[in-house]
Design a protein around this motif. Structure first.
Motif, PDB file in Angstrom:
ATOM      1  N   ARG A  35      82.634 -80.200  49.342  1.00 52.71           N
ATOM      2  CA  ARG A  35      81.529 -80.947  48.849  1.00 52.71           C
ATOM      3  C   ARG A  35      82.105 -81.708  47.941  1.00 52.71           C
ATOM      4  O   ARG A  35      82.298 -81.654  46.931  1.00 52.71           O
ATOM      5  CB  ARG A  35      80.401 -79.963  48.096  1.00 52.71           C
ATOM      6  CG  ARG A  35      79.942 -78.862  48.870  1.00 52.71           C
ATOM      7  CD  ARG A  35      78.784 -79.421  49.921  1.00 52.71           C
ATOM      8  NE  ARG A  35      78.246 -78.455  50.533  1.00 52.71           N
ATOM      9  CZ  ARG A  35      78.124 -78.113  51.951  1.00 52.71           C
ATOM     10  NH1 ARG A  35      78.433 -79.158  52.667  1.00 52.71           N
ATOM     11  NH2 ARG A  35      77.641 -77.009  52.617  1.00 52.71           N
ATOM     12  N   ARG A  47      72.958 -78.136  56.260  1.00 55.56           N
ATOM     13  CA  ARG A  47      74.240 -77.862  55.523  1.00 55.56           C
ATOM     14  C   ARG A  47      75.335 -77.368  56.562  1.00 55.56           C
ATOM     15  O   ARG A  47      75.089 -76.444  57.469  1.00 55.56           O
ATOM     16  CB  ARG A  47      74.068 -77.008  54.561  1.00 55.56           C
ATOM     17  CG  ARG A  47      73.086 -77.290  53.455  1.00 55.56           C
ATOM     18  CD  ARG A  47      73.852 -78.280  52.767  1.00 55.56           C
ATOM     19  NE  ARG A  47      72.814 -78.633  51.644  1.00 55.56           N
ATOM     20  CZ  ARG A  47      72.224 -79.971  51.661  1.00 55.56           C
ATOM     21  NH1 ARG A  47      72.883 -80.999  52.536  1.00 55.56           N
ATOM     22  NH2 ARG A  47      71.371 -80.584  50.737  1.00 55.56           N
ATOM     23  N   ASP A  90      70.596 -87.343  50.824  1.00 52.15           N
ATOM     24  CA  ASP A  90      71.087 -86.044  51.086  1.00 52.15           C
ATOM     25  C   ASP A  90      71.847 -85.803  52.150  1.00 52.15           C
ATOM     26  O   ASP A  90      73.068 -85.301  52.552  1.00 52.15           O
ATOM     27  CB  ASP A  90      69.904 -84.910  50.972  1.00 52.15           C
ATOM     28  CG  ASP A  90      70.562 -83.414  51.351  1.00 52.15           C
ATOM     29  OD1 ASP A  90      70.920 -82.954  50.301  1.00 52.15           O
ATOM     30  OD2 ASP A  90      70.074 -83.014  52.102  1.00 52.15           O
ATOM     31  N   LYS A  98      79.114 -85.981  45.862  1.00 54.04           N
ATOM     32  CA  LYS A  98      78.047 -85.407  45.388  1.00 54.04           C
ATOM     33  C   LYS A  98      76.770 -86.193  44.998  1.00 54.04           C
ATOM     34  O   LYS A  98      76.730 -87.321  44.831  1.00 54.04           O
ATOM     35  CB  LYS A  98      78.558 -84.790  44.104  1.00 54.04           C
ATOM     36  CG  LYS A  98      79.565 -83.575  44.543  1.00 54.04           C
ATOM     37  CD  LYS A  98      79.586 -82.535  43.293  1.00 54.04           C
ATOM     38  CE  LYS A  98      80.588 -81.873  43.545  1.00 54.04           C
ATOM     39  NZ  LYS A  98      80.537 -80.720  44.179  1.00 54.04           N
ATOM     40  N   CYS A 149      82.415 -76.571  54.446  1.00 52.88           N
ATOM     41  CA  CYS A 149      82.528 -77.973  54.289  1.00 52.88           C
ATOM     42  C   CYS A 149      82.911 -78.157  52.940  1.00 52.88           C
ATOM     43  O   CYS A 149      82.137 -77.747  51.964  1.00 52.88           O
ATOM     44  CB  CYS A 149      81.139 -78.790  54.686  1.00 52.88           C
ATOM     45  SG  CYS A 149      81.049 -80.562  54.414  1.00 52.88           S
ATOM     46  N   LYS A 187      75.279 -87.759  52.583  1.00 53.14           N
ATOM     47  CA  LYS A 187      76.303 -87.022  51.645  1.00 53.14           C
ATOM     48  C   LYS A 187      76.609 -85.897  52.417  1.00 53.14           C
ATOM     49  O   LYS A 187      78.201 -85.786  52.349  1.00 53.14           O
ATOM     50  CB  LYS A 187      75.902 -86.575  50.380  1.00 53.14           C
ATOM     51  CG  LYS A 187      75.618 -87.737  49.273  1.00 53.14           C
ATOM     52  CD  LYS A 187      74.894 -87.162  48.155  1.00 53.14           C
ATOM     53  CE  LYS A 187      74.353 -88.433  47.294  1.00 53.14           C
ATOM     54  NZ  LYS A 187      73.757 -87.913  46.061  1.00 53.14           N
ATOM     55  N   GLU A 188      76.044 -85.035  53.034  1.00 54.29           N
ATOM     56  CA  GLU A 188      76.318 -83.994  53.973  1.00 54.29           C
ATOM     57  C   GLU A 188      77.334 -84.187  55.010  1.00 54.29           C
ATOM     58  O   GLU A 188      78.400 -83.572  55.341  1.00 54.29           O
ATOM     59  CB  GLU A 188      75.129 -83.270  54.281  1.00 54.29           C
ATOM     60  CG  GLU A 188      75.474 -81.791  54.824  1.00 54.29           C
ATOM     61  CD  GLU A 188      76.024 -80.666  53.994  1.00 54.29           C
ATOM     62  OE1 GLU A 188      76.751 -79.887  54.390  1.00 54.29           O
ATOM     63  OE2 GLU A 188      75.758 -81.163  52.656  1.00 54.29           O
ATOM     64  N   ASN A 232      80.769 -85.628  53.834  1.00 56.97           N
ATOM     65  CA  ASN A 232      81.531 -84.370  53.560  1.00 56.97           C
ATOM     66  C   ASN A 232      82.060 -83.719  54.453  1.00 56.97           C
ATOM     67  O   ASN A 232      83.349 -83.218  54.435  1.00 56.97           O
ATOM     68  CB  ASN A 232      80.851 -83.610  52.451  1.00 56.97           C
ATOM     69  CG  ASN A 232      80.719 -84.027  51.031  1.00 56.97           C
ATOM     70  OD1 ASN A 232      81.363 -84.898  50.552  1.00 56.97           O
ATOM     71  ND2 ASN A 232      79.457 -83.564  50.492  1.00 56.97           N
TER      72      ASN A 232
END
Length: 137
Positions: A134, A128, A49, A137, A132, A52-53, A56
């Motif tokens: 996304r 988060r 998680d 995913k 940003c 990916k954040e 991105n």
């Protein structure tokens, strides 16, 4: 993987973008975050998680840098075209300071938000990034 290692790798994923930014200016940030994420993404949902954040966010910043480059190039092109029809000499350094300051702001935002994200991830809190895209995913 124990929780302490998970938090450490979560922080490292966020810092990967910073490390990469200092190695290769415009794409190193993406490569740094991507490599850190790919190494450990299958071992933990938290790392996946946060990876990916981070990825991105780094992609978003790189797209902003490309947009800045295009705008600066367009500005220089218009200035050069205008100078053909006038008696002014074209100064190739015109606008150079604004380009540096815009790129500097993006780099500063990267440093600030990546450190905040790394600290939060090291505490086990999912972070988060604001504003940003996304994409991953």
């Amino acid at each position: 993987m124990d929780q302490n290692q998970e938090r450490t790798w979560g922080a490292l994923v966020h810092l990967g973008g910073l490390i990469g930014m200092f190695i290769l200016s415009f794409v190193g940030n993406i490569i740094g975050a991507l490599v850190m994420w790919l190494i450990k993404r299958n071992e933990s949902a938290f790392i996946d998680d946060q990876g990916k954040e981070a990825l991105n966010f780094q992609i978003t910043l790189s797209l902003v840098n490309v947009a800045i480059g295009l705008l600066i190039s367009l500005r220089h092109g218009i200035w050069a075209f205008r100078s053909i029809w006038r008696d002014h000499d074209f100064d190739g350094w015109h606008g150079f300071g604004s380009a540096i300051s815009l790129y500097g702001i993006v780099s500063l935002l990267n440093i600030i938000f990546s450190i905040i994200a790394a600290v939060r991830a090291n505490k086990g809190i999912r972070y988060r990034y604001p504003l940003c895209l996304r994409i991953v995913k």
